[in-house]
Design a protein around this motif. Structure first.
Motif, PDB file in Angstrom:
ATOM      1  N   THR A  66       0.816  -1.208   0.000  1.00  0.00           N
ATOM      2  CA  THR A  66       0.000   0.000   0.000  1.00  0.00           C
ATOM      3  C   THR A  66       0.853   1.263   0.000  1.00  0.00           C
ATOM      4  O   THR A  66       0.442   2.292  -0.505  1.00  0.00           O
ATOM      5  CB  THR A  66      -0.934   0.010   1.219  1.00  0.00           C
ATOM      6  N   ILE A  67       2.030   1.196   0.601  1.00  0.00           N
ATOM      7  CA  ILE A  67       2.962   2.329   0.543  1.00  0.00           C
ATOM      8  C   ILE A  67       4.011   1.981  -0.499  1.00  0.00           C
ATOM      9  O   ILE A  67       4.906   1.181  -0.269  1.00  0.00           O
ATOM     10  CB  ILE A  67       3.631   2.591   1.915  1.00  0.00           C
ATOM     11  N   SER A  68       3.879   2.564  -1.664  1.00  0.00           N
ATOM     12  CA  SER A  68       4.678   2.171  -2.815  1.00  0.00           C
ATOM     13  C   SER A  68       6.169   2.307  -2.556  1.00  0.00           C
ATOM     14  O   SER A  68       6.648   3.350  -2.099  1.00  0.00           O
ATOM     15  CB  SER A  68       4.285   3.039  -4.021  1.00  0.00           C
ATOM     16  N   LYS A  69       6.892   1.220  -2.841  1.00  0.00           N
ATOM     17  CA  LYS A  69       8.358   1.185  -2.843  1.00  0.00           C
ATOM     18  C   LYS A  69       8.994   1.387  -1.463  1.00  0.00           C
ATOM     19  O   LYS A  69      10.193   1.565  -1.356  1.00  0.00           O
ATOM     20  CB  LYS A  69       8.932   2.232  -3.812  1.00  0.00           C
ATOM     21  N   ASN A  73       7.450   5.431   6.167  1.00  0.00           N
ATOM     22  CA  ASN A  73       6.950   4.544   7.216  1.00  0.00           C
ATOM     23  C   ASN A  73       5.585   5.061   7.667  1.00  0.00           C
ATOM     24  O   ASN A  73       5.503   6.071   8.362  1.00  0.00           O
ATOM     25  CB  ASN A  73       7.931   4.526   8.382  1.00  0.00           C
ATOM     26  N   PRO A  74       4.499   4.378   7.321  1.00  0.00           N
ATOM     27  CA  PRO A  74       3.159   4.898   7.634  1.00  0.00           C
ATOM     28  C   PRO A  74       2.824   4.871   9.119  1.00  0.00           C
ATOM     29  O   PRO A  74       1.905   5.550   9.557  1.00  0.00           O
ATOM     30  CB  PRO A  74       2.235   3.958   6.849  1.00  0.00           C
ATOM     31  N   ASP A  75       3.590   4.087   9.905  1.00  0.00           N
ATOM     32  CA  ASP A  75       3.299   4.003  11.340  1.00  0.00           C
ATOM     33  C   ASP A  75       3.524   5.341  12.043  1.00  0.00           C
ATOM     34  O   ASP A  75       2.926   5.612  13.093  1.00  0.00           O
ATOM     35  CB  ASP A  75       4.177   2.928  11.990  1.00  0.00           C
ATOM     36  N   GLN A 286      -8.443   2.034   8.177  1.00  0.00           N
ATOM     37  CA  GLN A 286      -7.097   1.755   8.654  1.00  0.00           C
ATOM     38  C   GLN A 286      -6.234   1.296   7.484  1.00  0.00           C
ATOM     39  O   GLN A 286      -6.755   0.907   6.437  1.00  0.00           O
ATOM     40  CB  GLN A 286      -7.097   0.670   9.742  1.00  0.00           C
ATOM     41  N   LEU A 287      -4.917   1.343   7.674  1.00  0.00           N
ATOM     42  CA  LEU A 287      -3.990   0.969   6.615  1.00  0.00           C
ATOM     43  C   LEU A 287      -3.131  -0.184   7.098  1.00  0.00           C
ATOM     44  O   LEU A 287      -2.524  -0.118   8.156  1.00  0.00           O
ATOM     45  CB  LEU A 287      -3.097   2.154   6.232  1.00  0.00           C
ATOM     46  N   LEU A 288      -3.090  -1.262   6.307  1.00  0.00           N
ATOM     47  CA  LEU A 288      -2.242  -2.403   6.587  1.00  0.00           C
ATOM     48  C   LEU A 288      -1.082  -2.425   5.591  1.00  0.00           C
ATOM     49  O   LEU A 288      -1.156  -1.799   4.538  1.00  0.00           O
ATOM     50  CB  LEU A 288      -3.055  -3.702   6.481  1.00  0.00           C
TER      51      LEU A 288
END
Length: 410
Positions: A66-69, A73-75, A286-288
């Motif tokens: 989901t977070i390309s490449k 860090n989405p956390d 939410q994002l996994l």
């Protein structure tokens, strides 16, 4: 309500990104074949459009990051709404830059465009600490590594073809011996690329001994069949350079078609990855790390790529295939071989390499095999300038769009 609206808008932005990706990146697979007159521009547009769509829908990954490449860090960014806005801004930003490059007929990396765009919103949303700077350094290094090694391999392949076939007294007899070997080498490359680079190949989960055994078996069959076909072709050919080029024409079309299928399978994630992130946030808030990609998103991505190829594809094809250096079928084969080898090797090492950079580097390498005068360095200089501008311009544009959205909607 906001999530649903942005889901619809993000699908539109993903379609736009796929459209521009097809328009610009089609040169990676078809430029050398068009430049060498193996196929016409019209044929290239049809072939690439169909094969990219097939690759995206049937071989594209149904599970994408989901977070390309791995750029951010989405956390560190706790608010899913901020990530959703950022991904939308990244899609729009990358699309605009690739569109500008396409309209000016210059090839840029769609991968690096989306990387730069995600970097931009990540810096604003989470600060420098949110960025994986090690990955960014590898992106910058790939600007140098991928065109250099693509050019080096293409230079070596064409030099070998020239020394073993083109300057021999009996050209057709030399082709009879060497062409089947190049077919086997090419099949080795394509099989390894399929198994270790495409999502469909990775999903087979084959062990190394099994995959190597299958690959070597396929290569042996390819050599045997290639020898039969080449012998028949050689019996009909005059002992001339034109006869050799006619033989390599068939081989070049095959490699170009494979690159087109592989491109659709791999590059659709540049358009659909951020959409998958927004889709997950809209549905689950939410994002996994990984997201299931619905088949309709792959169809939209494949259709967008095909439309981009059909409408604007010929622009960048002309630049890469005709304006940098003059290509023949043997040179075009060397270009495809060099680019595909570079991308496979870099991908196996986890480098975010650009097929665009490898393809252009390979064209330059083949040109340099005939001397510096064979390369138009003015065109090459413009291309390199656009490469250097890709990440900063995409990042800046993404920041502007993201800030406008955040000020307006949050």
């Amino acid at each position: 309500m906001l999530f649903d609206i942005f889901l619809v808008l993000s699908i539109g932005a993903g379609l736009l990104m796929a459209f521009n990706l097809g328009a610009n990146d089609v040169a990676n697979s078809m430029a050398s074949a068009v430049g060498a007159r193996a196929i016409t521009v019209k044929q290239a547009v049809y072939i690439a459009g169909i094969l990219n769509f097939v690759g995206a829908v049937f071989l594209g990954s149904h599970v994408t990051a989901t977070i390309s490449k791995g750029i951010i860090n989405p956390d560190i960014i706790n608010d899913p709404t901020i990530i959703m806005l950022g991904m939308f801004a990244a899609l729009v930003s990358a699309s605009l830059w690739v569109l500008v490059a396409t309209l000016t007929s210059l090839p840029v990396s769609s991968t690096h465009s989306i990387v730069g765009s995600i970097l931009g919103f990540g810096l604003v949303a989470g600060g420098p600490g949110v960025v994986n700077w090690g990955t960014m350094i590898s992106v910058v290094l790939s600007w140098i590594i991928s065109p250099f090694f693509g050019g080096l391999i293409a230079y070596g392949v064409f030099t070998l073809i020239r020394s073993r076939i083109l300057i021999r007294p009996n050209l057709i007899e030399s082709s009879r011996r060497w062409a089947p070997r190049w077919i086997a080498f090419t099949m080795l490359l394509l099989m390894l690329s399929f198994m270790y680079k495409t999502p469909a190949g990775k999903s087979l989960h084959l062990s190394l001994p099994v995959s190597l055994a299958i690959t070597l078996g396929v290569c042996a069959v390819a050599w045997l069949l290639g020898r039969i076909v080449i012998n028949r072709l050689c019996d009909k050919m005059e002992d001339s350079v034109d006869g050799v080029e006619c033989i390599f024409r068939r081989m070049q079309i095959g490699t170009s078609c494979y690159v087109a299928v592989s491109q659709g399978a791999n590059d659709v994630a540049n358009a659909i990855g951020p959409v998958a992130a927004i889709f997950m946030i809209a549905k689950h808030h939410q994002l996994l790390p990984k997201a299931e990609v619905p088949i309709f998103l792959l169809v939209i991505g494949g259709a967008g790529i095909a439309m981009g190829i059909a409408i604007f594809g010929r622009r960048v094809i002309a630049t890469v295939g005709e304006r940098i250096t003059t290509l023949t079928n043997t040179r075009g084969f060397a270009v495809d071989f060099g680019a595909a080898t570079t991308v496979l090797a870099a991908s196996s090492m986890g480098m975010p390499v650009s097929t665009t950079h490898a393809a252009v580097g390979s064209v330059v390498g083949v040109g340099l095999a005939r001397g510096f005068a064979a390369v138009d360095f003015r065109v090459l200089g413009k291309i390199v300038l656009y490469w250097l501008l890709t990440v900063p311009i995409a990042a800046f544009t993404s920041i502007v769009i993201f800030q406008i959205l955040r000020w307006t909607l949050t």
